[in-house]
Motif scaffolding. Structure first.
Motif, short mmCIF file in Angstrom:
data_model
loop_
_atom_site.label_atom_id
_atom_site.label_comp_id
_atom_site.label_asym_id
_atom_site.label_seq_id
_atom_site.Cartn_x
_atom_site.Cartn_y
_atom_site.Cartn_z
N ALA A 155 21.97 21.19 33.72
CA ALA A 155 23.05 22.17 33.55
C ALA A 155 23.25 22.95 34.85
CB ALA A 155 22.72 23.12 32.41
N PRO A 156 24.49 23.16 35.26
CA PRO A 156 24.72 23.93 36.48
C PRO A 156 24.21 25.36 36.33
CG PRO A 156 26.77 23.57 35.28
CD PRO A 156 25.74 22.72 34.62
N HIS A 157 23.65 25.89 37.40
CA HIS A 157 23.10 27.24 37.36
C HIS A 157 23.97 28.19 38.18
CE1 HIS A 157 20.03 30.36 36.95
NE2 HIS A 157 20.24 30.64 38.23
N VAL A 158 24.22 29.38 37.63
CA VAL A 158 24.97 30.42 38.33
C VAL A 158 24.17 31.72 38.27
CG1 VAL A 158 27.27 29.44 37.92
CG2 VAL A 158 26.26 30.97 36.21
N ARG A 159 24.51 32.60 39.16
CA ARG A 159 23.82 33.89 39.12
C ARG A 159 24.27 34.71 37.91
NH1 ARG A 159 23.34 38.49 43.90
NH2 ARG A 159 21.82 39.80 42.79
N VAL A 160 25.57 34.67 37.61
CA VAL A 160 26.11 35.47 36.50
C VAL A 160 27.09 34.62 35.68
CG1 VAL A 160 27.33 37.58 35.84
CG2 VAL A 160 25.97 37.55 37.94
N ALA A 161 26.95 34.68 34.37
CA ALA A 161 27.92 34.09 33.45
C ALA A 161 28.61 35.23 32.71
CB ALA A 161 27.25 33.15 32.46
N VAL A 162 29.92 35.30 32.83
CA VAL A 162 30.71 36.35 32.19
C VAL A 162 31.40 35.76 30.97
CG1 VAL A 162 32.58 38.02 32.49
CG2 VAL A 162 31.10 37.44 34.44
N ILE A 163 31.31 36.43 29.85
CA ILE A 163 31.94 35.95 28.62
C ILE A 163 33.20 36.76 28.37
CG2 ILE A 163 31.66 35.54 26.15
CD1 ILE A 163 28.62 35.54 26.60
N GLY A 164 34.36 36.09 28.41
CA GLY A 164 35.63 36.75 28.13
C GLY A 164 36.44 37.00 29.39
N SER A 165 37.78 36.91 29.25
CA SER A 165 38.65 37.12 30.42
C SER A 165 39.76 38.12 30.13
CB SER A 165 39.25 35.79 30.89
OG SER A 165 40.21 35.30 29.97
N ALA A 225 32.66 23.75 26.39
CA ALA A 225 32.99 22.98 27.59
C ALA A 225 31.74 22.57 28.37
CB ALA A 225 33.92 23.78 28.49
N GLY A 226 30.57 22.78 27.79
CA GLY A 226 29.35 22.40 28.49
C GLY A 226 28.33 23.52 28.50
N VAL A 227 27.24 23.29 29.23
CA VAL A 227 26.11 24.22 29.27
C VAL A 227 25.94 24.75 30.70
CG1 VAL A 227 23.62 24.48 28.91
CG2 VAL A 227 24.95 22.99 27.39
N TRP A 228 25.67 26.03 30.80
CA TRP A 228 25.32 26.66 32.08
C TRP A 228 24.00 27.41 31.91
CZ3 TRP A 228 30.39 26.01 30.78
CH2 TRP A 228 31.28 25.58 31.79
N THR A 229 23.26 27.54 32.97
CA THR A 229 22.16 28.50 32.98
C THR A 229 22.55 29.61 33.95
OG1 THR A 229 20.97 27.29 34.72
CG2 THR A 229 20.40 26.79 32.43
N ALA A 230 22.03 30.81 33.69
CA ALA A 230 22.45 31.97 34.48
C ALA A 230 21.32 32.98 34.56
CB ALA A 230 23.69 32.62 33.87
N ASP A 231 21.25 33.65 35.71
CA ASP A 231 20.28 34.74 35.85
C ASP A 231 20.65 35.91 34.94
OD1 ASP A 231 19.00 33.27 37.84
OD2 ASP A 231 20.13 34.23 39.45
N ALA A 232 21.94 36.15 34.80
CA ALA A 232 22.42 37.29 34.01
C ALA A 232 23.66 36.88 33.23
CB ALA A 232 22.73 38.48 34.91
N VAL A 233 23.86 37.55 32.11
CA VAL A 233 25.05 37.33 31.28
C VAL A 233 25.77 38.66 31.12
CG1 VAL A 233 25.87 36.82 28.94
CG2 VAL A 233 24.19 35.32 30.02
N VAL A 234 27.08 38.64 31.31
CA VAL A 234 27.92 39.82 31.08
C VAL A 234 28.75 39.55 29.83
CG1 VAL A 234 29.74 41.29 31.98
CG2 VAL A 234 28.02 40.35 33.53
N ALA A 235 28.49 40.31 28.78
CA ALA A 235 29.22 40.15 27.51
C ALA A 235 30.47 41.03 27.57
CB ALA A 235 28.34 40.53 26.33
N ALA A 236 31.60 40.40 27.89
CA ALA A 236 32.86 41.14 28.02
C ALA A 236 33.89 40.63 27.01
CB ALA A 236 33.40 41.01 29.43
N ALA A 237 33.39 40.15 25.87
CA ALA A 237 34.31 39.63 24.84
C ALA A 237 35.11 40.75 24.19
CB ALA A 237 33.53 38.85 23.79
N GLY A 238 34.57 41.96 24.20
CA GLY A 238 35.32 43.10 23.67
C GLY A 238 35.25 43.21 22.16
N PRO A 239 35.48 44.42 21.64
CA PRO A 239 35.39 44.65 20.19
C PRO A 239 36.66 44.25 19.43
CG PRO A 239 35.82 46.71 21.30
CD PRO A 239 35.69 45.67 22.38
#
Length: 517
Positions: free
Chosen positions: A21-31, A141-155
């Motif tokens: 799985a591709p690795h990134v420093r940060v995975a952000v959820i939501g746009s 769309a696939g799997v990523w690994t990440a050092d950190a996750v930002v949950a920005a999906a919103g309420p």
């Protein structure tokens, strides 16, 4: 034609395994504003190794999903925008949905965020891997690994439709305000709107002139104030574009006005009496029928529930083809809707303006922390975070619009930017102290929330005499911030590492030395 075993094996070999799985420093959820803002802020901090995972096929978040007739913002345009991306071209004092969405698209391109976007990538699971000190994020769309996750999906992401007996057998159209069926022609139809919150207050005036009959199910009336909306003149647009400080001055004035109002909401609810008198006069001006006026007059203090802004809501409800049912929807029998008082109403379509899963945060059931425990289980007694941003047991998980970061009277973009500053400070602090991950101590998180809930006891949301969507099932307010946006910005200006448990990278065991003969 069936594939040969050789081709099947080759295809299988090409599928990425868990370690590929591709690795990134940060995975952000939501746009939405949170996710796009995170992308901009990360890039400005020199962090470019990140992806933004979006379940839909375009950016925009709630401003993409909510495209119902009349959809607009109830915060002035020049305040409902990023401080780093002023927009001198706002067409109105209060902008409509298409203009806000277009603004987000422009920010995405202007600040180089688009290459980081991954569309149709709904996150199905995010799991912390202690042995690697990283997150494994599984998406459509696939799997990523990440050092950190930002949950920005919103309420305001997942619509809430109540479980109404018989609803599944209703022969007409049924949809939620955030999933508007634009192919369905409402002209001449008998339409029911369930709910009288912010979305419904915009939908009702927009569709009332078109429908044959409008039936509004209202469990609790809302306080409504006039909306001071107008077109922004060509001269104003030119001035803000040619002399940017004038736009900043306008934004500062709007900000200051709302900061002055905060005290009444969070410390002295009695000071809202004058505002309530203005709202009463607004009802008297808009509704002449005394019986209808009585239905639409709340019995709780203004501010306890979200204050609505509209110049057209009351006239629409007072129109000859409109009916306000002062009761909830209890049952559906074929095309007949039965209210909680037994009244029956024949309709062709049902529009639910019943809000979202705000106090549960649906993404919680997909996020698993250090002990394999889900965020939903962690929050079974109510959502909690440290400074609205981080949660004990979930290292390097950062929320944008997390628990108790909502506002009752100002722009959420101000809160989002504060949380993004906190996020970047945390990510830059970790390598400086030789750590790879962090999560708050139980003590720090508990102290923060005890103080927060203590302050909540004197707010209008607690003392105002209503039951709002700000409260969870136990009556605890886990949504709003009991203070000014300035105080939240001060609280999130820098990460205090004494509030955190730090995780260092595991040291690999030294390789055994070969002894030569």
């Amino acid at each position: 034609m069936a594939s040969s075993p050789k081709r099947g094996k080759q295809a299988a070999a090409e599928q990425p395994g868990p370690e590929q799985a591709p690795h990134v420093r940060v995975a952000v959820i939501g746009s939405g504003f949170g996710g796009i803002g995170a992308g901009v802020r990360l890039r400005r901090a020199g962090i470019t190794d990140f992806v933004i995972l979006e379940r839909a096929d375009a950016v925009g978040g709630t401003w993409r999903d909510n495209s119902y007739p009349g959809c607009a913002c109830d915060v002035p345009s020049h305040l409902y925008s990023f401080s780093f991306a002023p927009n001198p071209e706002w067409p109105r004092a209060f902008s409509f949905q298409p203009d806000i969405r277009a603004y987000l698209e422009k920010v995405t391109d202007t600040f180089g965020v688009r290459p980081h976007l991954r569309f149709n990538a709904e996150v199905t699971e995010a799991r912390w891997e202690p042995e690697h000190s990283r997150w494994r994020v599984t998406t459509a769309a696939g799997v990523w690994t990440a050092d950190a996750v930002v949950a920005a999906a919103g309420p305001l992401a997942d619509p809430q439709i109540p479980a109404i007996p018989g609803l599944a057998e209703f022969p007409g159209r049924v949809f939620h305000s955030s999933r508007w069926d634009h192919e369905f022609d409402l002209a001449g139809k008998r339409v029911a709107v369930v709910g009288t919150g912010a979305s419904a207050a915009q939908i009702i005036p927009a569709i009332q002139p078109k429908v044959g009959r409008l039936t509004v199910f209202q469990r609790t009336p809302a306080w409504v104030l006039p909306r001071a909306d107008r077109e922004i003149s060509g001269f104003e647009k030119w001035l803000h574009g040619a002399v940017p400080p004038t736009g900043k001055l306008r934004r500062a004035a709007l900000f200051a006005l709302r900061e002055l109002q905060v005290d009444a909401f969070v410390k002295r609810p009695g000071a809202l009496r004058l505002v309530q008198q203005l709202a009463v006069r607004n009802i008297e001006r808009g509704v002449k029928d005394p019986q209808l006026r009585a239905k639409l007059t709340p019995d709780y203090r203004i501010g306890c529930k979200r204050i609505l802004l509209s110049n057209t809501y009351y006239p629409a409800l007072a129109a000859p083809n409109a009916e306000v049912v002062a009761a909830g929807l209890a049952e559906v029998r074929g095309s007949t809707l039965v209210d909680s008082r037994g009244g029956e109403h024949e309709v062709d379509a049902i529009v639910f303006g019943t809000g979202f899963h705000v106090t549960e945060m649906p993404i919680g059931e997909r996020v698993f922390g250090v002990n394999g425990r889900s965020l939903r289980e962690e929050w079974k007694d109510g959502m909690e975070a440290l400074r609205g941003s981080t949660v004990h047991g979930f290292p390097n998980l950062f929320f944008v619009i997390g628990p108790n970061t909502g506002l009752g009277n100002s722009s959420m973009i101000l809160m989002i930017e504060s949380q993004l500053n906190y996020l970047v400070d945390a990510l830059t602090a970790l390598p400086a102290v030789g750590a790879v991950a962090m999560h708050p101590t139980e003590r720090a998180q508990r102290r923060w929330n005890l103080e927060l809930q203590h302050r909540m006891t004197r707010t209008v949301w607690t003392t105002g005499g209503c039951r709002s969507w700000y409260l969870d099932e136990t009556g605890k307010n886990t949504v709003l911030w009991p203070g000014s946006t300035s105080s939240f910005r001060r609280a999130t200006r820098k990460v205090d590492l004494t509030e955190y448990e730090l995780i260092t990278a595991p040291v690999p065991a030294p390789a055994a030395l070969e002894v030569s003969a």
